[in-house]
Scaffold this motif. Sequence first.
Motif, PDB file in Angstrom:
ATOM      1  N   SER A  20      -8.500  -3.833  -4.694  1.00 44.45           N
ATOM      2  CA  SER A  20      -8.237  -3.745  -3.310  1.00 44.45           C
ATOM      3  C   SER A  20      -7.314  -2.783  -2.823  1.00 44.45           C
ATOM      4  N   LEU A  21      -6.228  -3.179  -3.343  1.00 45.50           N
ATOM      5  CA  LEU A  21      -5.021  -2.204  -3.082  1.00 45.50           C
ATOM      6  C   LEU A  21      -5.334  -0.808  -3.390  1.00 45.50           C
ATOM      7  N   GLU A  22      -5.810  -0.605  -4.585  1.00 45.32           N
ATOM      8  CA  GLU A  22      -6.136   0.884  -5.064  1.00 45.32           C
ATOM      9  C   GLU A  22      -7.077   1.695  -3.945  1.00 45.32           C
ATOM     10  N   GLN A  23      -8.041   0.709  -3.590  1.00 37.49           N
ATOM     11  CA  GLN A  23      -9.128   1.433  -2.732  1.00 37.49           C
ATOM     12  C   GLN A  23      -8.234   2.040  -1.180  1.00 37.49           C
ATOM     13  N   LEU A  24      -7.566   1.015  -0.799  1.00 36.32           N
ATOM     14  CA  LEU A  24      -6.596   1.452   0.409  1.00 36.32           C
ATOM     15  C   LEU A  24      -5.711   2.329   0.142  1.00 36.32           C
ATOM     16  N   VAL A  25      -4.968   2.634  -1.146  1.00 34.25           N
ATOM     17  CA  VAL A  25      -4.133   3.702  -1.608  1.00 34.25           C
ATOM     18  C   VAL A  25      -4.936   4.875  -1.315  1.00 34.25           C
ATOM     19  N   GLN A  26      -6.006   4.912  -2.068  1.00 30.14           N
ATOM     20  CA  GLN A  26      -7.038   6.355  -2.075  1.00 30.14           C
ATOM     21  C   GLN A  26      -7.287   6.455  -0.658  1.00 30.14           C
ATOM     22  N   LEU A  27      -7.501   5.791   0.305  1.00 27.64           N
ATOM     23  CA  LEU A  27      -7.852   6.209   1.773  1.00 27.64           C
ATOM     24  C   LEU A  27      -6.796   6.578   2.397  1.00 27.64           C
ATOM     25  N   GLY A  28      -5.460   6.453   1.810  1.00 29.05           N
ATOM     26  CA  GLY A  28      -4.162   6.683   2.644  1.00 29.05           C
ATOM     27  C   GLY A  28      -3.771   5.661   3.538  1.00 29.05           C
ATOM     28  N   ALA A  29      -4.239   4.318   3.508  1.00 28.56           N
ATOM     29  CA  ALA A  29      -4.249   3.116   4.243  1.00 28.56           C
ATOM     30  C   ALA A  29      -3.103   2.427   3.982  1.00 28.56           C
ATOM     31  N   ALA A  30      -2.621   2.378   2.407  1.00 26.60           N
ATOM     32  CA  ALA A  30      -1.560   1.517   2.176  1.00 26.60           C
ATOM     33  C   ALA A  30      -0.393   2.137   1.161  1.00 26.60           C
ATOM     34  N   HIS A  31       0.678   1.856   0.982  1.00 32.42           N
ATOM     35  CA  HIS A  31       1.485   2.443  -0.190  1.00 32.42           C
ATOM     36  C   HIS A  31       0.816   2.007  -1.411  1.00 32.42           C
ATOM     37  N   PRO A  32       1.314   2.648  -2.512  1.00 30.42           N
ATOM     38  CA  PRO A  32       1.102   2.216  -3.577  1.00 30.42           C
ATOM     39  C   PRO A  32       2.269   1.219  -4.258  1.00 30.42           C
ATOM     40  N   PHE A  33       1.901   0.192  -3.802  1.00 33.79           N
ATOM     41  CA  PHE A  33       2.990  -0.900  -4.191  1.00 33.79           C
ATOM     42  C   PHE A  33       2.901  -1.358  -5.693  1.00 33.79           C
ATOM     43  N   ILE A  34       4.097  -1.687  -6.138  1.00 31.96           N
ATOM     44  CA  ILE A  34       4.313  -2.537  -7.453  1.00 31.96           C
ATOM     45  C   ILE A  34       3.999  -4.136  -7.077  1.00 31.96           C
ATOM     46  N   LEU A  35       2.985  -4.574  -7.770  1.00 31.61           N
ATOM     47  CA  LEU A  35       2.524  -5.867  -7.296  1.00 31.61           C
ATOM     48  C   LEU A  35       3.134  -6.922  -8.342  1.00 31.61           C
ATOM     49  N   VAL A  36       4.060  -7.919  -7.741  1.00 32.66           N
ATOM     50  CA  VAL A  36       4.539  -9.023  -8.788  1.00 32.66           C
ATOM     51  C   VAL A  36       4.061 -10.443  -8.155  1.00 32.66           C
ATOM     52  N   VAL A  37       3.454 -10.953  -9.311  1.00 30.81           N
ATOM     53  CA  VAL A  37       2.866 -12.008  -8.998  1.00 30.81           C
ATOM     54  C   VAL A  37       3.555 -13.423  -9.672  1.00 30.81           C
ATOM     55  N   PRO A  38       4.290 -14.058  -9.170  1.00 31.51           N
ATOM     56  CA  PRO A  38       5.057 -15.267  -9.957  1.00 31.51           C
ATOM     57  C   PRO A  38       4.332 -16.667  -9.432  1.00 31.51           C
ATOM     58  N   GLU A  39       4.766 -17.295 -10.101  1.00 29.66           N
ATOM     59  CA  GLU A  39       4.423 -18.848  -9.897  1.00 29.66           C
ATOM     60  C   GLU A  39       5.202 -19.410  -8.702  1.00 29.66           C
ATOM     61  N   ILE A  40       4.424 -19.906  -7.920  1.00 30.23           N
ATOM     62  CA  ILE A  40       5.078 -20.609  -6.593  1.00 30.23           C
ATOM     63  C   ILE A  40       5.587 -21.966  -6.848  1.00 30.23           C
ATOM     64  N   TYR A  41       5.178 -22.657  -7.702  1.00 29.47           N
ATOM     65  CA  TYR A  41       5.941 -24.125  -8.184  1.00 29.47           C
ATOM     66  C   TYR A  41       5.918 -24.173  -9.791  1.00 29.47           C
ATOM     67  N   PRO A  42       6.963 -23.465 -10.287  1.00 25.12           N
ATOM     68  CA  PRO A  42       7.168 -23.536 -11.671  1.00 25.12           C
ATOM     69  C   PRO A  42       7.419 -24.946 -12.129  1.00 25.12           C
ATOM     70  N   GLY A  43       6.736 -25.122 -13.213  1.00 13.67           N
ATOM     71  CA  GLY A  43       7.004 -26.844 -13.662  1.00 13.67           C
ATOM     72  C   GLY A  43       5.908 -27.752 -13.204  1.00 13.67           C
ATOM     73  N   GLY A  44       5.029 -27.071 -12.371  1.00 12.49           N
ATOM     74  CA  GLY A  44       3.937 -27.885 -11.564  1.00 12.49           C
ATOM     75  C   GLY A  44       4.241 -28.958 -10.520  1.00 12.49           C
ATOM     76  N   VAL A  45       5.478 -28.793  -9.676  1.00 11.17           N
ATOM     77  CA  VAL A  45       5.883 -29.584  -8.584  1.00 11.17           C
ATOM     78  C   VAL A  45       5.808 -28.374  -7.389  1.00 11.17           C
ATOM     79  N   ASN A  46       4.974 -28.802  -6.424  1.00 10.46           N
ATOM     80  CA  ASN A  46       4.847 -27.889  -5.193  1.00 10.46           C
ATOM     81  C   ASN A  46       6.047 -28.214  -4.265  1.00 10.46           C
ATOM     82  N   THR A  47       7.088 -27.346  -3.834  1.00 11.32           N
ATOM     83  CA  THR A  47       7.923 -27.745  -2.721  1.00 11.32           C
ATOM     84  C   THR A  47       7.945 -26.740  -1.712  1.00 11.32           C
ATOM     85  N   ASP A  48       6.817 -26.115  -1.335  1.00 12.79           N
ATOM     86  CA  ASP A  48       6.779 -25.264  -0.440  1.00 12.79           C
ATOM     87  C   ASP A  48       7.745 -24.218  -0.399  1.00 12.79           C
TER      88      ASP A  48
END
Length: 356
Positions: free
Chosen positions: A161-189
């Motif tokens: 989805s990001l690549e399609q928007l970049v090709q249209l000139g509608a978004a920057h070519p971002f580096i995407l970083v996807v981390p765990e948001i509750y490392p260890g299995g406990v959600n703390t918001d």
Amino acid sequence: MELTSTSFLVTLIAATALAMLLALLLWNRLPGPGAVRWGVRVLMLGLCQLTAICVVAAWINGSYGLYASWDDLLGTGDGRGSSAMTGPPVGRAKFTQGANGTRSTYFRGSHSKLAGQVIVWTPPEYDAPGAQKTRFPVLTLLHGYPGSPGSWFDLGSMPDSLEQLVQLGAAHPFILVVPEIYPGGVNTDCSDTPRRKVATWLARDVPELVAKNFRTLPEPKGWGLMGVSTGAFCAVKLPLQYPEVFRAGAALDPDPLTGDPEVLADAGLRERNSPVWLLGHAKGADVGLFLATSAQDKDSPPQQLAAFARAARGTGVRVKTLVRPSGGHNFQTWSGMYPDALGWLSTELAAPAAPS
């Protein structure tokens, strides 16, 4: 085999077809007394029904993102320690190549001491001829609860989805970083608690890891977040809490912005980590926030977005809201918000640039 993978769904469909075929072929060919034959026929019918139910359940789960991994489904995450993963020594990481051009590592942060998975994807422009000195903006993607980093790729149409928007000139070519948001299995918001410093993990450890290993723009002008559901709550909270790290956050169907008592039982801790409280203490912060939902989403009602935008007046925090007329609390709806969210993020964050 991943719970949300296409191969798992195809395997279930094949198993259903095989069970039905065997039932048809063997129905009148079973040996033995009549009672035994009827017992086996009942078992064959049950097997056909079970495999068909599994196909439907897997399809529904894939469509709505109810469970993103086997650990989510079975509840096998271990939340007793500081992290369920031993991981490498503190501060050390080794990236391995994954699908879709991603690179993944299990990393233990030197500040939070938490360990978890971090997936990084670099756009084609990153390796283009002549771009060896170009630095790129970073967009951190925050999954929901339950969920995992892989849900952005298995269910969330990233990075296509990001690549399609970049090709249209509608978004920057971002580096995407996807981390765990509750490392260890406990959600703390995405909050620091006495036993688990998840905000520190996301705002200090993960950015340091990425900046050390990739050509990134400086913080905060080149760093933003986009989240869904619980991750959307975090995408509003973290720029307000760490404006020196993140300039912008896009929240797609955020959880209640006052915090969840079931996640943080301590009322004081919950209030101090809620976007509503942080907004009131963010005067002068150079932060932009994009909040989106649908008129049909009861988990993220439009009224809370409007109230948050009103509260932001006079604080200096830039808030834009989007309410789509229809859609549920799922990636099908969220992916429809990408053009608005990624386009807006590209106005708030700096474009790729070489050092002057």
